[in-house]
Every structure is written in structure tokens, then in C-alpha cells.
Design a protein around this motif. Structure first.
Motif, mmCIF file in Angstrom:
data_model
loop_
_atom_site.group_PDB
_atom_site.id
_atom_site.type_symbol
_atom_site.label_atom_id
_atom_site.label_comp_id
_atom_site.label_asym_id
_atom_site.label_seq_id
_atom_site.Cartn_x
_atom_site.Cartn_y
_atom_site.Cartn_z
ATOM 1 N N TYR A 1 0.829 -1.204 0.000
ATOM 2 C CA TYR A 1 0.000 0.000 0.000
ATOM 3 C C TYR A 1 0.869 1.262 0.000
ATOM 4 O O TYR A 1 0.569 2.231 -0.705
ATOM 5 N N ALA A 2 1.942 1.243 0.763
ATOM 6 C CA ALA A 2 2.806 2.425 0.880
ATOM 7 C C ALA A 2 3.429 2.789 -0.459
ATOM 8 O O ALA A 2 3.447 3.959 -0.855
ATOM 9 N N ILE A 3 3.945 1.796 -1.178
ATOM 10 C CA ILE A 3 4.608 2.118 -2.442
ATOM 11 C C ILE A 3 3.597 2.511 -3.521
ATOM 12 O O ILE A 3 3.862 3.412 -4.325
ATOM 13 N N THR A 4 2.436 1.856 -3.546
ATOM 14 C CA THR A 4 1.446 2.227 -4.554
ATOM 15 C C THR A 4 0.871 3.611 -4.286
ATOM 16 O O THR A 4 0.635 4.388 -5.227
ATOM 17 N N TYR A 5 0.653 3.937 -3.029
ATOM 18 C CA TYR A 5 0.125 5.264 -2.686
ATOM 19 C C TYR A 5 1.113 6.352 -3.097
ATOM 20 O O TYR A 5 0.726 7.388 -3.636
ATOM 21 N N SER A 6 2.396 6.122 -2.851
ATOM 22 C CA SER A 6 3.410 7.120 -3.213
ATOM 23 C C SER A 6 3.518 7.265 -4.728
ATOM 24 O O SER A 6 3.672 8.373 -5.243
ATOM 25 N N LEU A 7 3.422 6.154 -5.461
ATOM 26 C CA LEU A 7 3.479 6.233 -6.921
ATOM 27 C C LEU A 7 2.264 6.957 -7.490
ATOM 28 O O LEU A 7 2.381 7.747 -8.437
ATOM 29 N N CYS A 8 1.097 6.708 -6.904
ATOM 30 C CA CYS A 8 -0.122 7.348 -7.404
ATOM 31 C C CYS A 8 -0.140 8.846 -7.129
ATOM 32 O O CYS A 8 -0.921 9.583 -7.758
ATOM 33 N N GLN A 9 0.691 9.315 -6.207
ATOM 34 C CA GLN A 9 0.763 10.747 -5.954
ATOM 35 C C GLN A 9 1.235 11.503 -7.191
ATOM 36 O O GLN A 9 0.979 12.701 -7.332
ATOM 37 N N LEU A 10 1.945 10.798 -8.098
ATOM 38 C CA LEU A 10 2.377 11.435 -9.343
ATOM 39 C C LEU A 10 1.185 11.939 -10.149
ATOM 40 O O LEU A 10 1.275 12.943 -10.859
ATOM 41 N N LEU A 11 0.059 11.233 -10.038
ATOM 42 C CA LEU A 11 -1.121 11.615 -10.812
ATOM 43 C C LEU A 11 -1.717 12.930 -10.347
ATOM 44 O O LEU A 11 -2.394 13.618 -11.115
ATOM 45 N N SER A 12 -1.493 13.286 -9.090
ATOM 46 C CA SER A 12 -2.076 14.522 -8.564
ATOM 47 C C SER A 12 -1.399 15.759 -9.128
ATOM 48 O O SER A 12 -1.952 16.863 -9.041
ATOM 49 N N ILE B 1 -4.212 -2.964 -6.433
ATOM 50 C CA ILE B 1 -4.435 -1.776 -5.610
ATOM 51 C C ILE B 1 -3.883 -0.538 -6.302
ATOM 52 O O ILE B 1 -4.441 0.559 -6.175
ATOM 53 N N PHE B 2 -2.815 -0.704 -7.069
ATOM 54 C CA PHE B 2 -2.259 0.425 -7.824
ATOM 55 C C PHE B 2 -3.292 0.974 -8.806
ATOM 56 O O PHE B 2 -3.484 2.186 -8.914
ATOM 57 N N ARG B 3 -3.966 0.095 -9.510
ATOM 58 C CA ARG B 3 -4.954 0.537 -10.500
ATOM 59 C C ARG B 3 -6.187 1.146 -9.830
ATOM 60 O O ARG B 3 -6.761 2.121 -10.339
ATOM 61 N N ILE B 4 -6.585 0.593 -8.693
ATOM 62 C CA ILE B 4 -7.726 1.172 -7.962
ATOM 63 C C ILE B 4 -7.394 2.575 -7.469
ATOM 64 O O ILE B 4 -8.183 3.518 -7.632
ATOM 65 N N LEU B 5 -6.205 2.732 -6.872
ATOM 66 C CA LEU B 5 -5.822 4.039 -6.348
ATOM 67 C C LEU B 5 -5.571 5.049 -7.464
ATOM 68 O O LEU B 5 -5.747 6.252 -7.261
ATOM 69 N N ALA B 6 -5.162 4.574 -8.634
ATOM 70 C CA ALA B 6 -4.971 5.489 -9.762
ATOM 71 C C ALA B 6 -6.299 6.121 -10.174
ATOM 72 O O ALA B 6 -6.396 7.333 -10.410
ATOM 73 N N ILE B 7 -7.350 5.287 -10.243
ATOM 74 C CA ILE B 7 -8.687 5.818 -10.558
ATOM 75 C C ILE B 7 -9.151 6.764 -9.454
ATOM 76 O O ILE B 7 -9.715 7.840 -9.724
ATOM 77 N N GLU B 8 -8.932 6.359 -8.214
ATOM 78 C CA GLU B 8 -9.339 7.201 -7.069
ATOM 79 C C GLU B 8 -8.639 8.550 -7.111
ATOM 80 O O GLU B 8 -9.256 9.589 -6.813
ATOM 81 N N MET B 9 -7.370 8.569 -7.494
ATOM 82 C CA MET B 9 -6.625 9.821 -7.525
ATOM 83 C C MET B 9 -7.161 10.769 -8.596
ATOM 84 O O MET B 9 -7.240 11.978 -8.388
ATOM 85 N N VAL B 10 -7.554 10.228 -9.740
ATOM 86 C CA VAL B 10 -8.122 11.065 -10.809
ATOM 87 C C VAL B 10 -9.459 11.656 -10.371
ATOM 88 O O VAL B 10 -9.726 12.848 -10.573
ATOM 89 N N LEU B 11 -10.315 10.835 -9.763
ATOM 90 C CA LEU B 11 -11.607 11.333 -9.285
ATOM 91 C C LEU B 11 -11.426 12.360 -8.171
ATOM 92 O O LEU B 11 -12.157 13.366 -8.110
ATOM 93 N N SER B 12 -10.466 12.138 -7.300
ATOM 94 C CA SER B 12 -10.189 13.095 -6.235
ATOM 95 C C SER B 12 -9.725 14.430 -6.809
ATOM 96 O O SER B 12 -10.180 15.497 -6.376
ATOM 97 N N GLY B 13 -8.826 14.367 -7.797
ATOM 98 C CA GLY B 13 -8.373 15.604 -8.436
ATOM 99 C C GLY B 13 -9.497 16.332 -9.139
ATOM 100 O O GLY B 13 -9.567 17.566 -9.125
ATOM 101 N N THR B 14 -10.417 15.571 -9.744
ATOM 102 C CA THR B 14 -11.564 16.183 -10.416
ATOM 103 C C THR B 14 -12.444 16.939 -9.418
ATOM 104 O O THR B 14 -12.892 18.064 -9.687
ATOM 105 N N SER B 15 -12.697 16.334 -8.265
ATOM 106 C CA SER B 15 -13.513 17.005 -7.245
ATOM 107 C C SER B 15 -12.809 18.247 -6.706
ATOM 108 O O SER B 15 -13.467 19.259 -6.413
ATOM 109 N N ILE B 16 -11.481 18.191 -6.592
ATOM 110 C CA ILE B 16 -10.737 19.356 -6.100
ATOM 111 C C ILE B 16 -10.827 20.509 -7.092
ATOM 112 O O ILE B 16 -11.024 21.667 -6.707
#
Length: 317
Positions: free
Chosen positions: A135-146, A212-227
Motif C-alpha cells: 500500500y505504501a509504495i502504490t500510494y506514493s506512486l499514485c501521488q504522481l497523478l495529482s 491496488i495500484f490501478r484502484i488508487l490510480a482511478i481514485e486519484m483522478v476522481l479526487s483531483g476532479t472534485s478538487i
């Protein structure tokens, strides 16, 4: 004792950030970007010089972070006179206005920080050590999407602030469509290349992190959209609405994490975050007619967006 004296440097940092935001509001993003990278570069140069001269101590290291701010702030003040003038007038009214807005907006940063920390605490308590590592490494990698959508927020808020409501909503809609398309393309590329990226960076032992990487990638895009969509409320003096939506999202995420993670493990945690973020996006869209009395911006990319994007790109070249 030294730390107490260094508190006098705090106004330098605050004033630098205020001037940077003023430059962005004046459409001087080149100068604003220079303000971002000059201090760390100056600090790096000083740290290297101190190391080479064997004078690197706790005190000199700390000073290397603060001393560059003095010439940079002086330079900024001189540059800013070309775009606006700083006057110490009507301080009472301005202070009341800024404090009122700031107290309502501060909850956004507070809830965001609490959410991030809460996710980590719950992950540690509910996941096994190996799953927590994934979880730690995937979360940090997905931060690139933000980065993609965060860069649009940096530009959108100062550009939209204090403009008419219709114009703010139109600017927000264009920003959310363009940034969303770019973020989705970036996320899709990372999701496809996830096996290669994880194997290259961490080894085959971490390929179990692909779902989990792919799930969090989608979550990060939706989160950025709401922001990005939330910037309309920020620009129209309704930051409290964003704070409430962030709080509701956190209150939804916590029980979902407790419910799904023990049952489905790492993927359950990802789906809990994805569901909470999706609900927050729906709430943001629902608040447009309820709070702003306007239809929410369309999320579908249209030809006019492409023409504006192409025009902006060609202007740079």
C-alpha cells in the motif's frame, strides 16, 4: 533557544507565499514559478558549500534554508512594482475579510491532512506488514497523478477569484475537462504499464500491488476532479461548503475502511477510498445547483476545449 529566534523568519515565508499568489493572480506565472524553485536551489548551493568547507552544523544548515529568502523577497518586491502596488491602507477591513475567509477555508487543509494520516493509521492497524508495504509504495506512486490536476488548481483559483459567477463556472468547467482528460490519459498509461514499473522499481515481489495500484490510480483522478470542481466555491467566497464536503467524505471513508479492509484486504481498502471519493465528487456536483444556483459544469471534453488548448499551446511556441 535558536529555534525561538528563528520564528522571526516565519513572516518571510508567509510574505513570500502571499507575493507568489499575487503574481499568479496577476497572470505572472513565470515569476511565480521562479519563486518556487529559487529558494531550494539556493539552499542546495549553500549546503554543498558548507559541506565542502566543513562548516555544516545544525545551525548553519537551518540558516541555509532561511537566509536565501531575504534576497529573494527583496527581488520579488522590486519585480512586483511592475504589476501592483502594496499599500498599507484599509487594514482593518482587509484583515476582517481575510480572516473570515481563512477560518472557513482552513478546514479544507485540516481535513485533508487528517484524512491522509487516518488512512495510514488504519492501514497499519488493519493490514498485514507485507500488505502495508504494498500500500505504501502504490500510494506514493499514485501521488504522481495529482501533479496534473494540482497544477490546474494553482492557476484556476487566482484567475477565477472575484469574477462573475457565470464566468467562474465556465472557467472551472474548462479546467476540469482539460485536466481530467490529461490526468485520465496519464493514469491509463500508468495502469497499463504497472507491471513494468513495479518490477523495474521494486522487483517481482511487488507485482501483487498491481490491483491496488490501478484502484488508487482511478481514485486519484476522481479526487483531483472534485478538487478542481471545488475551486468554483473557493473563488465565489463559499469555502465552508468545500470543508463540509471534505468532512462528509472522511466520515464515509472511515466506516468503509473498517468494513471492507478486513473482508477483502488491500483491495478492500482501495475500494473504500474509491467509493468515498466518488461520493465526494457527486456531492460537489450536487452543490452547484443547491449552493450556487447553477448547473454543474459538464465533465465531457468538447471541441471548443480542444481548440482553446491548441491555441494556448501554439501561443507558447
Amino acid at each position: 533557544y535558536f529555534a525561538q529566534w528563528m520564528m522571526f523568519a516565519v513572516p518571510l515565508v508567509l510574505f513570500t507565499e502571499i507575493l507568489r499568489a499575487a503574481m499568479e493572480a496577476s497572470d505572472q506565472f513565470a515569476i511565480a514559478n521562479q519563486i518556487r524553485y529559487f529558494p531550494p536551489i539556493s539552499t542546495l548551493v549553500m549546503l554543498v558549500a558548507l559541506t565542502l568547507t566543513q562548516r555544516l552544523t545544525a545551525t548553519t544548515a537551518i540558516l541555509s534554508y532561511w537566509l536565501p529568502l531575504v534576497p529573494i523577497l527583496t527581488w520579488m518586491l522590486l519585480r512586483s512594482r511592475r504589476f501592483f502596488q502594496i499599500r498599507l491602507t484599509q487594514l482593518g477591513g482587509a484583515t476582517r475579510q481575510l480572516l473570515t475567509y481563512g477560518l472557513r477555508a482552513y478546514g479544507i487543509d485540516l481535513i485533508t491532512s487528517v484524512t491522509t494520516q487516518f488512512q495510514q493509521v488504519l492501514a497499519v492497524s488493519l493490514l498485514s506488514p507485507s500488505a502495508m508495504g504494498l500500500y505504501a509504495i502504490t500510494y506514493s506512486l499514485c501521488q504522481l497523478l495529482s501533479i496534473v490536476q494540482a497544477s490546474f488548481v494553482t492557476v484556476l483559483f487566482p484567475k477565477a477569484a472575484a469574477r462573475p459567477k457565470q464566468e467562474v463556472v465556465e472557467m472551472t468547467g474548462r479546467a476540469v475537462r482539460v485536466s481530467g482528460l490529461l490526468a485520465f490519459a496519464f493514469a491509463l498509461s500508468l495502469m497499463i504499464a504497472a507491471p513494468l514499473i513495479l518490477n523495474l522499481l521494486y522487483g517481482r515481489a511487488y507485482l501483487d500491488a498491481i490491483p491496488i495500484f490501478r484502484i488508487l490510480a482511478i481514485e486519484m483522478v476522481l479526487s483531483g476532479t472534485s478538487i478542481v470542481l471545488s475551486q468554483a466555491f473557493m473563488a465565489l467566497d463559499r469555502p465552508g461548503v468545500v470543508t463540509v464536503m471534505q468532512s462528509l467524505s472522511l466520515s464515509i471513508a472511515i466506516p468503509l475502511i473498517f468494513w471492507l479492509t478486513p473482508r477483502f484486504g488491500l483491495e478492500g481498502l482501495g475500494f473504500a477510498l474509491l467509493i468515498a471519493t466518488s461520493i465526494r465528487l457527486i456531492l460537489v456536483l450536487a452543490c452547484y445547483p443547491i449552493v450556487l444556483k447553477m448547473r454543474p459544469p459538464s465533465l465531457l471534453f468538447v471541441r471548443q476545449d480542444f481548440e482553446i488548448l491548441k491555441q494556448k499551446i501554439f501561443q507558447r511556441f
